[in-house]
Motif scaffolding. Structure first.
Motif, mmCIF file in Angstrom:
data_model
loop_
_atom_site.group_PDB
_atom_site.id
_atom_site.type_symbol
_atom_site.label_atom_id
_atom_site.label_comp_id
_atom_site.label_asym_id
_atom_site.label_seq_id
_atom_site.Cartn_x
_atom_site.Cartn_y
_atom_site.Cartn_z
ATOM 1 N N MET A 335 -17.360 -14.050 -24.221
ATOM 2 C CA MET A 335 -17.156 -14.649 -25.529
ATOM 3 C C MET A 335 -18.218 -15.708 -25.789
ATOM 4 S SD MET A 335 -13.686 -16.834 -24.756
ATOM 5 C CE MET A 335 -13.625 -18.150 -23.552
ATOM 6 N N LEU A 336 -18.200 -16.281 -26.991
ATOM 7 C CA LEU A 336 -19.151 -17.312 -27.371
ATOM 8 C C LEU A 336 -18.761 -18.644 -26.743
ATOM 9 C CD1 LEU A 336 -19.377 -16.456 -31.185
ATOM 10 C CD2 LEU A 336 -20.834 -15.600 -29.344
ATOM 11 N N GLU A 337 -19.684 -19.613 -26.805
ATOM 12 C CA GLU A 337 -19.384 -20.952 -26.311
ATOM 13 C C GLU A 337 -18.265 -21.577 -27.150
ATOM 14 O OE1 GLU A 337 -20.674 -22.146 -23.726
ATOM 15 O OE2 GLU A 337 -22.620 -21.211 -23.383
ATOM 16 N N GLN A 338 -17.519 -22.499 -26.531
ATOM 17 C CA GLN A 338 -16.476 -23.206 -27.260
ATOM 18 C C GLN A 338 -17.078 -24.110 -28.327
ATOM 19 O OE1 GLN A 338 -13.191 -22.581 -26.849
ATOM 20 N NE2 GLN A 338 -13.830 -21.007 -25.399
ATOM 21 N N GLN A 339 -16.240 -24.549 -29.258
ATOM 22 C CA GLN A 339 -16.747 -25.282 -30.413
ATOM 23 C C GLN A 339 -17.367 -26.618 -30.032
ATOM 24 O OE1 GLN A 339 -13.131 -25.833 -32.784
ATOM 25 N NE2 GLN A 339 -13.014 -27.950 -32.130
ATOM 26 N N GLU A 340 -17.004 -27.201 -28.881
ATOM 27 C CA GLU A 340 -17.541 -28.499 -28.493
ATOM 28 C C GLU A 340 -18.983 -28.412 -27.993
ATOM 29 O OE1 GLU A 340 -14.748 -27.198 -27.309
ATOM 30 O OE2 GLU A 340 -13.151 -28.421 -28.215
ATOM 31 N N VAL A 341 -19.458 -27.228 -27.630
ATOM 32 C CA VAL A 341 -20.799 -27.075 -27.075
ATOM 33 C C VAL A 341 -21.824 -27.233 -28.199
ATOM 34 C CG1 VAL A 341 -22.373 -25.544 -25.848
ATOM 35 C CG2 VAL A 341 -19.940 -25.569 -25.263
ATOM 36 N N SER A 342 -22.735 -28.176 -28.042
ATOM 37 C CA SER A 342 -23.684 -28.508 -29.106
ATOM 38 C C SER A 342 -24.989 -27.741 -29.010
ATOM 39 C CB SER A 342 -23.980 -30.015 -29.089
ATOM 40 O OG SER A 342 -24.533 -30.402 -27.840
ATOM 41 N N THR A 343 -25.178 -26.921 -27.978
ATOM 42 C CA THR A 343 -26.347 -26.059 -27.862
ATOM 43 C C THR A 343 -25.856 -24.619 -27.827
ATOM 44 O OG1 THR A 343 -27.587 -27.741 -26.628
ATOM 45 C CG2 THR A 343 -28.385 -25.490 -26.509
ATOM 46 N N ARG A 344 -26.105 -23.878 -28.902
ATOM 47 C CA ARG A 344 -25.612 -22.509 -29.028
ATOM 48 C C ARG A 344 -26.620 -21.521 -28.432
ATOM 49 N NH1 ARG A 344 -20.633 -23.748 -29.643
ATOM 50 N NH2 ARG A 344 -20.265 -21.531 -30.107
ATOM 51 N N LEU A 345 -26.116 -20.490 -27.830
ATOM 52 C CA LEU A 345 -26.958 -19.547 -27.091
ATOM 53 C C LEU A 345 -26.820 -18.144 -27.676
ATOM 54 C CD1 LEU A 345 -28.730 -18.679 -24.682
ATOM 55 C CD2 LEU A 345 -26.618 -18.469 -23.346
#
Length: 745
Positions: A335-345
């Protein structure tokens, strides 16, 4: 003689008139050779040879295969093939039913009409009640002045009253002049309406979702589903936000051969709120798994967003990040990174499995959302080559190679090349039949070519790094069986494995190499600096340590009713300790992390009392005055069949974390379900996100209410659903585990 004449007269009367009592005959034998003849049964049956008509009364039945007609009175004409039916008429068509007061039915075309009729399609509990229902084809019906619902009650909670409706079994019901009624009261009119008459994918309107929060105000979400073909579909989301404007969402999905799958999502909002971070807000995301050949597979993960607040502001309803992640995890296993992660991949990966070699080409693109952080290094292209371990003849040695190349670049800043070449040798030997020795040695050559320096970082130039890595382990495995007797299929086995391992990788100066790859600078942080190195960890440098300990496990061996062996874990425990021959580890920030001479005692345990329950713990105890440094405790109960799930975990890391997390989904009774996700930290007063919900489901309708309490906002969401008609919109609100340790009953 008189009595004989009387009985003879009665016999001649029956013979001439064709009257039979409690008779059964076969009719229309030659008109439907494939389906077979119709069998006509009745309490009283009369045949008129002149008109070629059967007149039946009293428990009349007409049967052909799985088709059955029953009524109180019927007249069947062998010439026209038409049956006229009266009195409690019931036509059974497989699992479906058409009933009424009277009707006409063609026994060859199997078409006809019914007055005072009711149609019931069992597959999704679809009811149509009308003054007139016509069966116009093998799978089609037409009705006038009809009431449509999926409720069984005589006074349904909801229904559609329509002027005309055409129903296609395993298709759609298309209605004209339709009014939605709730509890018998008209609430909404539409000139045209389409409803699915099957549980499979079908184009049409999905039920709306309503949400309210302080940031966006009242949010109304109206999704439209489009079944494009057998392997692809799409959903359009029309969202109205009272404080922001109109948001449009779009999902495109496909499923293909050999697990091929793709999900693409686009969301756009022209934000009219004055304090919006940007006026044009968007989210482009998706995942793809696409086998290209038997050996090659393509994987894509895409995650691009307009601003750092997007996920937090719009994480609800059909388009929320949490909902999308649950779908991705179930379909793709990631899945995608959680909403708190400020660097999206975002990643693109092409992998190939060849004889004894795995080759992977990939690219990684990062999006920096926090402007206070440095620009991350994107990587494109990237290549990884890994070989299987290969024996060296008859010697107890095996060799292998792992090599990577990447071109790294910042959106604004440095760029350059990194080449890593890592051949390794493995050795295995059994000593004295009780002791096994495993050793691994490798040489790592890393080359860094700097095309342009990072202006925000330390000045560096092209360089190289040479390292060796060494790991040597001695272990012994003992076991003992309990309850193993002749004739018994169930017994227990206890394993005990003591082990001692030496790790050695030299230190180097991380400040002399560019920060292309995060772990080039180090591998530990302050919370893990005193822990022993565990199996599976791959420290890159600065390790000189001896770890020792033991692990133990208890297994239960039994047989299924079919005679197949079944082995289940009951207990696993490991205790580790270690001694450092150096005074510092290499920190992930490039700075040395000082540690004690003796590591912490690290104990890990999992208990499986029975198939649906896991109890786990992890404890770190310092041999110095620091006492307990960390503790983890978990309780997981999962019953996938009854949809019961409870996960309670506690995390303590001295001076860094003191938090409890709860996730639960309880199917209390068939009509009532509830769930909660709760996170609380004891380190400070700032509360974390909490979510509570309840689902009330009746036979033909349901409502889900969700309350999300965040530090900066409170949201209330309401979703309606209709069982059978719109099953696709019902997603579980928590992530159910899929671990293999939960053995099916």
């Amino acid at each position: 003689m008189a009595s004989v004449r009387v009985w003879l007269g009665i016999f001649l009367f029956f013979l001439i008139s064709g009257l039979a009592l409690a008779a059964e005959v076969e009719i229309l034998k030659d008109d439907a050779p494939k389906a077979g003849a119709w069998r006509l049964r009745a309490g009283l049956l009369v045949y008129d040879a002149a008109t070629r008509e059967y007149t039946a009364s009293g428990g009349v039945e007409l049967v052909q295969g799985d088709r059955r007609l029953s009524c109180e009175w019927a007249k069947v004409n062998e010439v026209t093939k038409v049956a006229r039916l009266k009195g409690q008429v019931l036509i059974v068509l497989g699992e479906d039913r058409l009933s009424g007061q009277e009707g006409v039915f063609n026994l060859v075309t199997r078409c006809g009409e019914m007055h005072g009729a009711r149609l019931f399609l069992k597959r999704n509990n679809f009811h149509v009640e009308s003054v007139l229902i016509r069966k116009t084809g093998e799978q089609t019906f037409y009705a006038e002045e009809a009431v449509v619902t999926t409720c069984d009650a005589a006074r349904p909670p909801w229904s559609f009253k329509t002027r005309k409706i055409n129903v296609v079994v395993e298709g759609q019901a298309r209605a004209q002049g339709t009014t939605l009624r709730l509890a018998g009261l008209p609430v909404l009119y539409t000139p045209f309406l389409s409803l699915p008459v099957l549980r499979q994918r079908q184009s049409g309107l999905l039920l709306p979702h309503m949400n309210f929060d302080r940031s966006s105000g009242l949010v109304l979400e109206f999704p439209v589903y489009w079944a494009i073909n057998n392997h692809s579909d799409a959903t359009f989301y029309q969202n109205y936000l009272s404080r922001r404007g109109y948001m449009q969402g779009f999902d495109l999905r496909y499923r293909g051969f050999k697990d091929a799958a793709g999900d693409l999502r686009l969301v756009y909002l022209k934000d009219g709120k004055a304090d919006a971070p940007v006026p044009d807000r968007y989210w482009v995301t998706g995942m793809v798994n696409q086998p290209l050949t038997d050996r090659l597979q393509l994987r894509l993960s895409l995650d691009r967003v307009s601003d750092s607040d997007f996920y937090k502001t719009f994480n609800y309803g059909y388009l929320g990040l949490n909902t999308f992640n649950r779908d991705l995890l179930g379909e793709y296993g990631r899945m995608l990174e959680q909403q708190e992660v400020s660097t999206r991949l975002s990643t693109l990966l092409l992998s190939g499995n060849f004889p004894r070699v795995q080759l992977t080409a990939f690219g990684r693109a990062y999006q920096r959302l926090n402007v206070a952080e440095p620009f991350p290094f994107n990587q494109a292209p990237g290549v990884r080559l890994a070989t299987l371990t290969t024996p060296l003849g008859k010697l107890p040695f095996m060799v292998g190679l792992e090599s990577t190349y990447g071109y790294y670049f910042q959106n604004q800043g440095g760029r350059g090349h990194r080449l890593d070449f890592h051949p390794q040798v493995w050795f295995h030997s059994d000593l004295f039949s009780l002791l096994s020795m495993e050793a691994r040695g490798g040489f790592r050559e890393s080359i860094f070519l700097v095309d342009r320096e990072d202006p925000a970082g330390r000045p560096v130039s092209s360089s190289s790094r040479e390292l060796y890595d060494l790991k040597v382990s001695l272990a012994s495995t003992w076991f003992r069986d309990f309850g193993r007797e002749e004739g018994k299929t169930t017994f227990y086995r206890h394993y005990l494995r003591p082990e001692i391992t030496y790790w050695n990788t030299p230190k180097y100066n991380p400040r002399l190499i560019p920060f292309f790859y995060p772990f080039d600078w180090g591998w530990v942080d302050r919370t893990s600096r005193n822990l022993p190195v565990r199996e599976g960890e791959e420290p890159l440098g600065g390790v000189n340590m001896l770890t020792y300990g033991f692990s133990t496990s208890l297994l239960k061996r039994s047989e299924t009713p079919q005679g197949q062996a079944e082995v289940r874990d009951l207990l696993w425990f490991r205790l580790l300790h270690g001694y450092f021959f150096n005074s510092t580890n290499m920190g992930i920030d490039g700075l040395p992390q000082h540690h004690h001479q003796f590591s912490e005692f690290l104990g890990e345990m999992e208990i499986y009392p029975y198939k649906r329950l896991i109890l786990g713990s992890e404890v770190g105890l310092s041999p110095y005055a620091e006492s307990f440094s960390r503790a983890k405790v978990k309780f997981v109960y999962f019953d996938r069949f009854r949809r019961q799930y409870l996960d309670v975990s506690y995390l303590f890391i001295k001076n860094y974390a003191n938090q409890i997390n709860v996730a639960a989904y309880l199917d209390l009774i068939p009509s009532l379900k509830t769930w909660v996700t709760f996170n609380h930290t004891f380190l400070y007063t700032k509360k974390l996100e909490r979510q509570y919900g309840v689902i009330l489901q009746r036979q033909c309708w349901g409502v889900a209410i969700t309350i999300t309490d965040r530090p900066d906002d409170t949201r209330v969401g309401v979703s309606l659903f209709v069982p059978s008609l719109m099953e696709r919109t019902r997603r579980l609100p928590v992530n159910f585990p899929s671990e293999a340790r939960f053995v099916k009953d």
